[in-house]
Enzyme design. Structure first.
Site, short mmCIF file in Angstrom:
data_model
loop_
_atom_site.label_atom_id
_atom_site.label_comp_id
_atom_site.label_asym_id
_atom_site.label_seq_id
_atom_site.Cartn_x
_atom_site.Cartn_y
_atom_site.Cartn_z
N ASP A 17 0.84 -1.21 0.00
CA ASP A 17 0.00 0.00 0.00
C ASP A 17 0.87 1.26 0.00
OD1 ASP A 17 -2.04 -1.95 0.47
OD2 ASP A 17 -1.72 -1.73 2.63
N GLU A 197 -11.13 -0.38 -3.49
CA GLU A 197 -10.37 0.22 -2.39
C GLU A 197 -9.14 0.92 -2.93
OE1 GLU A 197 -9.36 -3.11 0.12
OE2 GLU A 197 -7.65 -3.70 -1.14
#
Length: 324
Positions: A17, A197
């Site tokens: 991420d 997401e």
């Protein structure tokens, strides 16, 4: 002619991420999920590849109990009106869920010129329409208005997370109605989990682009793209068009699996757009993919087609220069 840009992947190992932001001081600031999901670190470098050797500084650690005691995911660092902010997701640990899928979004603030120094102050939880699973908050400014974009579980919609947008009152508070701009509807968004997401915003060529990630975090993980005209009402769901196919996917030939959860930055010479993402270099995973630590941070040059749309290409193999 601009200088040829080359990056050799991976940039930073075992950092998922990834978020890279190039500040006006010439430094790239980097944060990401760490394998133990127990803290937030920040590092900086004058070059993207230099982030690998930069010394990380711990900005914040999880609590032993309570709502910020488990699975610290996907921090992002932003500079807003003279202060630094970190957006992150954190969960509470219970006897039944081990902190999974009970996340909420939180914000840290640092008034120091250099965010590797000074104090990070908790500004609290970002409150939304529901007290439900929410994560991966990002923010951007457009035409003088600050917006928050984030994934959240709507209790009345099947699936794990949709993506929402709302105007911001300040860096930790939204105002007005939140509106949904994408929900997992295509097959490629619904493998393993029904997930949208990891949004990231890029403005260029008269458009506002939001990349996002979809499906489970194994080799099915991939990236999609939303597009809005820069003059449209960004709070109107009708302003957003979703590309019907994923724009960045697993490439078995290059040994890259589950690419996604990206951020955008610019090259060292300022001439090229760069996207930062994570991927694994193997397909088979033992146990829950979330607890496999080998999602490595990677960088590639983003190119543009004749219509002004981004071209992500394919994830390149490890150890080879990424050329524009």
């Amino acid at each position: 002619m601009s200088k040829l840009i080359e990056y050799v992947n991976p940039i930073v190992e075992q950092r998922a991420d990834p978020w890279v932001y190039k500040h006006t001081d010439g430094y790239y600031y980097f944060t990401a999920s760490v394998p133990k999901y127990d803290l937030i670190e920040v590092r900086r470098s004058k070059t993207i590849e230099g982030l690998n050797d930069a010394t990380p500084v711990v900005a914040w650690r999880k609590y032993e109990t309570g709502p910020m005691s488990a699975n610290i995911w996907a921090p992002e660092i932003h500079f807003i009106k003279g202060k630094w902010y970190i957006y992150y997701a954190a969960a509470r640990t219970t006897e039944t869920n081990n902190g999974l899928f009970d996340h909420r979004m939180f914000v840290l603030e640092n008034a120091s010129e250099n965010p590797l120094e000074g104090e990070w102050v908790e500004k609290g939880q970002i409150k939304t329409k529901w007290e439900s699973f929410a994560l991966d908050a990002t923010q951007f400014e457009h035409n003088g208005v600050h917006y928050l974009v984030w994934p959240q579980k709507d209790p009345d919609i099947e699936g794990n997370s949709n993506i929402y947008i709302a105007e911001m009152e300040n860096p930790w508070t939204i105002k007005g109605e939140q509106v949904m701009i994408t929900t997992p509807e295509y097959d490629w968004e619904r493998i393993g989990f029904l997930v949208n997401e990891g949004p990231a915003v890029l403005k260029k060529n008269g458009k506002v682009f939001i990349s996002f990630s979809a499906s489970a975090t194994d080799h099915h993980y991939c990236m999609g793209l939303l597009i809005a005209d820069e003059n449209s009402d960004l709070l109107d769901p009708k302003s957003w068009e979703k590309h019907p196919e994923p724009v960045f996917t697993t490439n078995e030939e290059n040994g890259q699996y589950g690419p996604g959860h990206n951020s955008f930055t610019v090259s060292e010479d300022g001439e090229h757009d760069v996207f930062i993402y994570h991927a694994r270099n193997y397909k088979e995973i033992e146990g829950d993919p979330l607890y496999d630590p080998n999602r490595h941070t990677r960088a590639q040059i983003l190119t543009w087609d004749d219509h002004g749309y981004p071209v992500f290409g394919v994830p390149v193999a490890d150890g080879k220069p990424v050329k524009n």
